[in-house]
Scaffold this motif. Sequence first.
Motif, mmCIF file in Angstrom:
data_model
loop_
_atom_site.group_PDB
_atom_site.id
_atom_site.type_symbol
_atom_site.label_atom_id
_atom_site.label_comp_id
_atom_site.label_asym_id
_atom_site.label_seq_id
_atom_site.Cartn_x
_atom_site.Cartn_y
_atom_site.Cartn_z
ATOM 1 N N LEU A 14 -4.159 -20.235 -4.396
ATOM 2 C CA LEU A 14 -3.468 -19.452 -3.286
ATOM 3 C C LEU A 14 -2.853 -20.139 -2.219
ATOM 4 O O LEU A 14 -2.803 -21.096 -2.223
ATOM 5 C CB LEU A 14 -4.839 -18.838 -2.643
ATOM 6 C CG LEU A 14 -5.894 -18.121 -3.542
ATOM 7 C CD1 LEU A 14 -7.059 -17.927 -2.652
ATOM 8 C CD2 LEU A 14 -5.387 -16.822 -3.660
ATOM 9 N N PRO A 15 -1.973 -19.248 -1.514
ATOM 10 C CA PRO A 15 -1.130 -19.876 -0.615
ATOM 11 C C PRO A 15 -2.058 -20.637 0.208
ATOM 12 O O PRO A 15 -3.054 -20.215 0.783
ATOM 13 C CB PRO A 15 -0.329 -18.592 0.153
ATOM 14 C CG PRO A 15 -0.318 -17.631 -1.113
ATOM 15 C CD PRO A 15 -1.636 -17.874 -2.145
ATOM 16 N N GLU A 16 -1.491 -21.484 1.132
ATOM 17 C CA GLU A 16 -2.215 -22.305 2.292
ATOM 18 C C GLU A 16 -2.827 -21.455 3.105
ATOM 19 O O GLU A 16 -3.838 -21.402 3.628
ATOM 20 C CB GLU A 16 -1.374 -23.611 2.606
ATOM 21 C CG GLU A 16 -2.075 -24.448 3.467
ATOM 22 C CD GLU A 16 -1.173 -25.571 4.108
ATOM 23 O OE1 GLU A 16 -1.302 -26.034 5.089
ATOM 24 O OE2 GLU A 16 -0.206 -26.218 3.217
ATOM 25 N N GLU A 17 -1.832 -20.448 3.738
ATOM 26 C CA GLU A 17 -2.553 -19.802 4.774
ATOM 27 C C GLU A 17 -3.436 -18.845 4.182
ATOM 28 O O GLU A 17 -4.443 -18.406 5.368
ATOM 29 C CB GLU A 17 -1.258 -18.800 5.205
ATOM 30 C CG GLU A 17 -0.190 -18.075 4.537
ATOM 31 C CD GLU A 17 0.931 -18.958 3.840
ATOM 32 O OE1 GLU A 17 1.525 -18.061 2.978
ATOM 33 O OE2 GLU A 17 1.042 -20.110 3.924
ATOM 34 N N VAL A 18 -3.406 -18.355 3.159
ATOM 35 C CA VAL A 18 -4.585 -17.575 2.636
ATOM 36 C C VAL A 18 -6.054 -18.252 2.482
ATOM 37 O O VAL A 18 -7.036 -17.941 2.933
ATOM 38 C CB VAL A 18 -4.285 -16.727 1.147
ATOM 39 C CG1 VAL A 18 -5.456 -16.020 0.742
ATOM 40 C CG2 VAL A 18 -3.166 -15.836 1.781
ATOM 41 N N ARG A 30 0.223 -19.619 -7.644
ATOM 42 C CA ARG A 30 0.817 -20.982 -8.598
ATOM 43 C C ARG A 30 -0.181 -21.077 -9.465
ATOM 44 O O ARG A 30 -1.691 -21.202 -9.297
ATOM 45 C CB ARG A 30 0.970 -22.112 -7.654
ATOM 46 C CG ARG A 30 2.185 -21.902 -6.808
ATOM 47 C CD ARG A 30 2.700 -23.161 -6.299
ATOM 48 N NE ARG A 30 4.002 -23.069 -5.689
ATOM 49 C CZ ARG A 30 5.071 -23.346 -5.812
ATOM 50 N NH1 ARG A 30 5.296 -23.224 -7.070
ATOM 51 N NH2 ARG A 30 6.411 -23.149 -5.162
ATOM 52 N N ALA A 31 -0.271 -21.533 -10.699
ATOM 53 C CA ALA A 31 -0.975 -21.797 -11.525
ATOM 54 C C ALA A 31 -0.551 -22.736 -12.542
ATOM 55 O O ALA A 31 0.649 -22.961 -12.783
ATOM 56 C CB ALA A 31 -1.132 -20.571 -12.259
ATOM 57 N N TYR A 32 -1.283 -23.635 -13.346
ATOM 58 C CA TYR A 32 -0.953 -24.581 -14.315
ATOM 59 C C TYR A 32 -2.071 -24.975 -15.281
ATOM 60 O O TYR A 32 -3.223 -24.641 -15.012
ATOM 61 C CB TYR A 32 -0.437 -25.918 -13.650
ATOM 62 C CG TYR A 32 -1.615 -26.815 -12.769
ATOM 63 C CD1 TYR A 32 -2.320 -27.650 -13.416
ATOM 64 C CD2 TYR A 32 -1.590 -26.507 -11.407
ATOM 65 C CE1 TYR A 32 -3.233 -28.122 -12.712
ATOM 66 C CE2 TYR A 32 -2.490 -27.231 -10.754
ATOM 67 C CZ TYR A 32 -3.613 -28.197 -11.275
ATOM 68 O OH TYR A 32 -4.315 -28.648 -10.717
ATOM 69 N N GLY A 33 -1.688 -25.571 -16.233
ATOM 70 C CA GLY A 33 -2.869 -25.869 -17.309
ATOM 71 C C GLY A 33 -2.216 -26.673 -18.697
ATOM 72 O O GLY A 33 -1.001 -27.222 -18.305
ATOM 73 N N ILE A 34 -2.913 -26.661 -19.775
ATOM 74 C CA ILE A 34 -2.262 -27.110 -20.928
ATOM 75 C C ILE A 34 -2.483 -26.435 -22.040
ATOM 76 O O ILE A 34 -3.569 -25.354 -22.201
ATOM 77 C CB ILE A 34 -3.124 -28.655 -21.047
ATOM 78 C CG1 ILE A 34 -4.406 -28.553 -21.135
ATOM 79 C CG2 ILE A 34 -2.545 -29.557 -20.012
ATOM 80 C CD1 ILE A 34 -5.537 -29.521 -21.732
ATOM 81 N N GLY A 82 3.052 -24.929 -16.038
ATOM 82 C CA GLY A 82 2.935 -24.329 -15.091
ATOM 83 C C GLY A 82 3.949 -23.470 -14.507
ATOM 84 O O GLY A 82 5.270 -23.527 -14.849
ATOM 85 N N THR A 83 3.616 -22.768 -13.178
ATOM 86 C CA THR A 83 4.647 -21.833 -12.760
ATOM 87 C C THR A 83 5.700 -22.813 -11.791
ATOM 88 O O THR A 83 5.038 -23.265 -10.731
ATOM 89 C CB THR A 83 3.860 -20.845 -11.897
ATOM 90 O OG1 THR A 83 2.984 -21.442 -10.968
ATOM 91 C CG2 THR A 83 3.169 -19.845 -12.619
ATOM 92 N N ALA A 84 6.814 -22.632 -11.958
ATOM 93 C CA ALA A 84 7.869 -23.349 -10.985
ATOM 94 C C ALA A 84 7.746 -22.547 -9.830
ATOM 95 O O ALA A 84 7.872 -23.046 -8.846
ATOM 96 C CB ALA A 84 9.003 -23.196 -11.772
ATOM 97 N N ASN A 85 7.724 -21.392 -9.727
ATOM 98 C CA ASN A 85 7.774 -20.545 -8.485
ATOM 99 C C ASN A 85 6.498 -19.683 -8.415
ATOM 100 O O ASN A 85 5.769 -19.444 -9.414
ATOM 101 C CB ASN A 85 9.013 -19.653 -8.552
ATOM 102 C CG ASN A 85 10.335 -20.157 -8.484
ATOM 103 O OD1 ASN A 85 10.552 -21.139 -7.790
ATOM 104 N ND2 ASN A 85 11.093 -19.915 -9.408
ATOM 105 N N PRO A 86 6.171 -19.274 -7.232
ATOM 106 C CA PRO A 86 4.832 -18.724 -7.048
ATOM 107 C C PRO A 86 4.858 -17.237 -8.142
ATOM 108 O O PRO A 86 5.936 -16.473 -7.960
ATOM 109 C CB PRO A 86 4.591 -18.287 -5.764
ATOM 110 C CG PRO A 86 5.565 -19.301 -4.901
ATOM 111 C CD PRO A 86 6.717 -19.581 -5.958
#
Length: 166
Positions: free
Chosen positions: A144-148, A51-55, A33-37
């Motif tokens: 996506l970011p919360e505001e988007v 942000r993204a994550y997976g396996i 996963g991405t630690a930072n955006p």
Amino acid sequence: LTKLRSWKYGFNSPFKAEVYFVNTRQFLNQKWGTANPVMMRDPEFGMLRLRAYGIFSFRVSDPAVFLKEIFGTRAEFSVEGIVGQLRKKVVTVFSDTLGEANIPALDLASQYRELGALLIGHLRDDFGRLGLGLASLYIENISLPEEVEKAIDSRSRMGVLGDLGR
């Protein structure tokens, strides 16, 4: 018997051997996963932070290369000893691949499988240089970011209401 045979060498046998066991099964469910955006340029929204994550799963595909490149002189080595480095490789290549793919943010959800295939193609050589094989990689979510997300929700709400002038 070995001690008796090494009598003429002062009980120190000149014949020494080391035996290594390398597990070649798949190591499943390794999270990344991405630690930072990750910054992305989108034609509709402009610059976005995603942000993204997976396996992913991997296995030792070339034990000789693995022993030479990774194992070194350690007495014991475990999956935890390398998975951190592999996660960082996945995130780095994900960031590059996302930028190169030029997929609009609203279309990313429908492209997880294609992005995963691109990632596997890009990571195969990196893993191979360590004697490892990347068996699978899945993107579980790109957010996506919360505001988007709020802006998309309000735009969707306006679409549902329709043209209030009619």
